[in-house]
Motif scaffolding. Structure first.
Motif, PDB file in Angstrom:
ATOM      1  N   SER A   1       5.138  31.229   0.970  1.00  0.00           N
ATOM      2  CA  SER A   1       4.764  29.817   0.941  1.00  0.00           C
ATOM      3  C   SER A   1       4.390  29.424  -0.486  1.00  0.00           C
ATOM      4  N   LYS A   2       4.594  28.167  -0.779  1.00  0.00           N
ATOM      5  CA  LYS A   2       4.345  27.658  -2.117  1.00  0.00           C
ATOM      6  C   LYS A   2       3.412  26.461  -2.019  1.00  0.00           C
ATOM      7  N   SER A   3       2.353  26.484  -2.826  1.00  0.00           N
ATOM      8  CA  SER A   3       1.425  25.360  -2.867  1.00  0.00           C
ATOM      9  C   SER A   3       1.922  24.346  -3.895  1.00  0.00           C
ATOM     10  N   LEU A   4       2.022  23.100  -3.471  1.00  0.00           N
ATOM     11  CA  LEU A   4       2.540  22.044  -4.330  1.00  0.00           C
ATOM     12  C   LEU A   4       1.616  20.842  -4.288  1.00  0.00           C
ATOM     13  N   THR A   5       1.755  20.000  -5.279  1.00  0.00           N
ATOM     14  CA  THR A   5       1.013  18.740  -5.314  1.00  0.00           C
ATOM     15  C   THR A   5       1.995  17.590  -5.479  1.00  0.00           C
ATOM     16  N   GLY A   6       1.556  16.411  -5.088  1.00  0.00           N
ATOM     17  CA  GLY A   6       2.419  15.254  -5.225  1.00  0.00           C
ATOM     18  C   GLY A   6       1.687  13.981  -4.833  1.00  0.00           C
ATOM     19  N   LYS A   7       2.460  12.960  -4.468  1.00  0.00           N
ATOM     20  CA  LYS A   7       1.887  11.667  -4.121  1.00  0.00           C
ATOM     21  C   LYS A   7       2.654  11.049  -2.949  1.00  0.00           C
ATOM     22  N   ILE A   8       1.970  10.144  -2.267  1.00  0.00           N
ATOM     23  CA  ILE A   8       2.637   9.294  -1.289  1.00  0.00           C
ATOM     24  C   ILE A   8       3.298   8.143  -2.039  1.00  0.00           C
ATOM     25  N   GLU A   9       4.562   7.882  -1.708  1.00  0.00           N
ATOM     26  CA  GLU A   9       5.283   6.787  -2.337  1.00  0.00           C
ATOM     27  C   GLU A   9       5.947   5.935  -1.265  1.00  0.00           C
ATOM     28  N   ALA A  10       6.196   4.671  -1.603  1.00  0.00           N
ATOM     29  CA  ALA A  10       6.901   3.783  -0.685  1.00  0.00           C
ATOM     30  C   ALA A  10       8.359   4.217  -0.565  1.00  0.00           C
ATOM     31  N   ASP A  11       8.930   4.007   0.619  1.00  0.00           N
ATOM     32  CA  ASP A  11      10.345   4.275   0.838  1.00  0.00           C
ATOM     33  C   ASP A  11      11.160   3.226   0.080  1.00  0.00           C
ATOM     34  N   GLU A  12      11.903   3.658  -0.925  1.00  0.00           N
ATOM     35  CA  GLU A  12      12.652   2.718  -1.756  1.00  0.00           C
ATOM     36  C   GLU A  12      13.658   1.895  -0.951  1.00  0.00           C
ATOM     37  N   ARG A  13      14.112   2.472   0.163  1.00  0.00           N
ATOM     38  CA  ARG A  13      15.110   1.765   0.980  1.00  0.00           C
ATOM     39  C   ARG A  13      14.488   0.620   1.778  1.00  0.00           C
ATOM     40  N   ALA A  14      13.166   0.589   1.851  1.00  0.00           N
ATOM     41  CA  ALA A  14      12.477  -0.438   2.641  1.00  0.00           C
ATOM     42  C   ALA A  14      11.934  -1.555   1.766  1.00  0.00           C
ATOM     43  N   VAL A  15      12.386  -1.655   0.534  1.00  0.00           N
ATOM     44  CA  VAL A  15      11.929  -2.693  -0.386  1.00  0.00           C
ATOM     45  C   VAL A  15      12.895  -3.875  -0.331  1.00  0.00           C
ATOM     46  N   ARG A  16      12.362  -5.052  -0.068  1.00  0.00           N
ATOM     47  CA  ARG A  16      13.158  -6.273  -0.026  1.00  0.00           C
ATOM     48  C   ARG A  16      12.576  -7.292  -1.006  1.00  0.00           C
ATOM     49  N   THR A  17      13.392  -8.270  -1.380  1.00  0.00           N
ATOM     50  CA  THR A  17      12.922  -9.320  -2.293  1.00  0.00           C
ATOM     51  C   THR A  17      13.178 -10.686  -1.684  1.00  0.00           C
ATOM     52  N   ALA A  18      12.275 -11.609  -1.962  1.00  0.00           N
ATOM     53  CA  ALA A  18      12.465 -13.021  -1.616  1.00  0.00           C
ATOM     54  C   ALA A  18      12.811 -13.745  -2.904  1.00  0.00           C
TER      55      ALA A  18
END
Length: 567
Positions: free
Chosen positions: A112-129
């Motif tokens: 097993s490998k210990s890793l670090t990271g972040k929560i990010e928004a799903d780029e596919r769920a980004v919309r613009t008005a």
């Protein structure tokens, strides 16, 4: 100050403090008081545990920090007969430092490998008005970033002069609807292309004068960016809002280059979030990045997570454990505790126990690391099954090695030396002896003219036959400068001029030493006040500082910066 630099500073201070305690223990445990007194009379050398460049022949206090000086040398501080990679201690000193060892063994199964990271928004769920017309922002109904919106919700009202002409076109087309329905449908389609709904087009057709246009949300989500304010003029296609659906998010982890090939899509991942300590999340790797980032030299490994309760917010830190599949045809791997490894950022080292319980001797060994499994570290190179390594008291052993002038965590063996044929190796050692003679003359305020002539003669007789191209190239580059320096020294009777040329001689000899190494123990010293306060280096055959640039006026000014110990 960078975190890594802080760790190194803390380590060095701790190492020398432990070394000082260990040195005292080695002396007190192996030498009775009357013998110590006798050694004092014999002229033992003393140093400061925090400033090992300080050397003097009598006990006293460190002139830098005021700490009591401790004896240097002796049979218990790692003799040269053990080799530059070995440090020997007494059994009493090893016990006082609480040094313990363990045998390296193998493990089986997944790593097993210990890793670090972040929560990010799903780029596919980004919309613009966006604004589909040129106009002015009359009113905003969603006024701040972070506001939740629903599909079809009114976002803003724009004043659009182009709607006036569009309404007239539609009215004229409607008059010809019965005779030429294609023109009428074309006029409506034009408005549809501007992303007006059928309802909006009908209202435009039925109502009177209208020059405003309402912008609606085309998806559910959270406003992650608001780009306009009331009164702003916008162009066609300009983005008014960025809306992100956070019902599904990404956990993006950083995997360093040496582990980049070990992970693949489908691997299981388990992670926690510091701000949600009671929660444990599970997911599956859905994407492994194809390229390395330039600065961190890592790839991005991504897993998708449902987030209906909105607990996971972009930007949250993630601590993950991911099962890494073993390489093909490998069922076992060497494993050691992470606490048994010293890491400098570029190198990882351990200390092997190569002595006995009665006569402890430890050997510095560089290792290549693999993955981490809990508090265990996979070792790819440098150890074999059955080796015994230091598992506790590691810093004390390394501190003792530093105080004894041995290779250590902070002073690695040189790996860039160019081998010389035996004849040239002996000749170069002879040139070093000539150099030391010149240096010692200048340190005692005596002319080194005759000594420089001797070195010049030996230099002229140096044969390059049998040297490889790299060794010959560096010789050609530096030999001319050395010859010029010794000729100048031999031709001058002024000490100040000889010392100026000695600076050039030292520079070239240091370059040769870096390339060829030596069978002798050589120290590279430094004085920050030499060369008109610009600082200057020189080589010495002993640890004691004897400054050739100032002589008796500032004989002890300087410190050891490096040493060569080549068997």
């Amino acid at each position: 100050m960078k975190k890594q630099n802080i760790k190194v500073i803390v380590y060095i201070a701790s190492a020398f403090l432990l070394g000082a305690i260990l040195s005292r223990a080695m002396i007190s445990s192996s030498t009775p008081e009357d013998e110590i007194s006798h050694q004092h009379e014999e002229g033992s050398e003393y140093t400061c545990s925090m400033h090992p460049q300080i050397r003097q022949e009598t006990p006293g206090s460190c002139p830098i920090c005021g700490m009591a000086l401790i004896p240097v040398g002796g049979q218990n501080q790692g003799t040269s007969s053990n080799g530059p990679l070995n440090i020997s201690l007494t059994a009493e000193a090893a016990a006082l430092a609480n040094i313990s060892t363990l045998e390296v063994g193998t493990e089986t199964g997944a790593v097993s490998k210990s890793l670090t990271g972040k929560i990010e928004a799903d780029e596919r769920a980004v919309r613009t008005a966006t604004a589909n017309f040129e106009g002015r922002v009359e009113e905003l109904f969603v006024a701040f970033t972070g506001q939740t919106v629903s599909k079809g919700q009114r976002l803003a009202t724009l004043y659009v002069p182009a709607l006036i002409s569009a309404k007239k076109e539609l009215e004229e087309a409607k008059k010809m609807q019965s005779s030429n329905p294609e023109i009428y449908q074309a006029a409506r389609q034009k408005l549809k292309n501007w992303q007006l709904s059928e309802k909006q087009i009908d209202r435009l057709e039925q109502e009177g004068y209208q020059a405003t246009f309402e912008v609606y949300a085309n998806s559910n989500g959270v406003v992650t960016e608001k780009k306009v304010a009331p009164g702003d003029y916008v162009s066609k296609g300009q983005v008014l809002y960025e809306i992100t659906d956070l019902t599904k998010v990404w956990a993006v982890l950083d995997v360093f280059e040496n582990d980049a090939q070990a992970f693949q899509e489908g691997d299981k991942i388990e992670f926690t979030i510091p701000s949600l300590p009671q929660e444990t999340f599970e997911a599956t790797v859905s994407f492994v990045g194809p390229v390395l980032t330039g600065n961190s030299r890592s790839i991005r490994v991504r897993a998708e997570l449902p987030n209906k309760d909105k607990l996971l917010k972009p930007g949250m830190f993630v601590n993950a454990t991911i099962a890494r599949k073993q390489r093909e045809k490998v069922e076992q791997y060497l494993s050691v505790p992470s606490s048994a490894i010293l890491w400098t950022g570029k190198r990882s080292v351990v200390y092997l126990a190569v002595g006995t319980a009665e006569d402890p001797v430890f050997e510095l060994r560089e290792v290549v690391l693999g993955s981490t499994s809990g508090d265990q570290q996979e070792v790819l190179k440098g150890l074999k099954d059955g080796d015994r390594i230091v598992s506790n008291g590691l810093f004390a052993v390394d501190a003792a090695a530093q105080l004894a002038g041995k290779y250590s965590m902070m002073k690695p063996p040189s790996s860039e030396l160019v081998a010389l044929p035996q004849e040239q190796k002996l000749a170069f050692d002879g040139l070093l002896e000539d150099y030391f003679t010149i240096k010692n003359k200048l340190a005692t305020d005596q002319s080194a003219s005759s000594e420089a002539k001797v070195m010049g003669a030996h230099l002229a007789a140096f044969a390059k036959d049998g040297m490889n191209e790299k060794a010959k190239k560096i010789w050609v580059e530096q030999a001319a400068a050395i010859q010029q320096a010794v000729e100048n020294i031999s031709a001058s009777s002024e000490l100040a001029k000889q010392r100026d040329d000695f600076y050039n001689l030292s520079t070239s000899m240091i370059e040769l030493l870096k390339t060829y190494g030596t069978s002798k123990e050589v120290y590279q010293d430094y004085c920050p006040m030499a060369d008109e306060d610009e600082g200057a280096f020189w080589l010495s055959e002993f640890k004691e500082i004897k400054n050739p640039y100032f002589g008796e006026s500032m004989l002890r000014c300087g410190e050891i910066k490096k040493s060569w110990l080549i068997d």
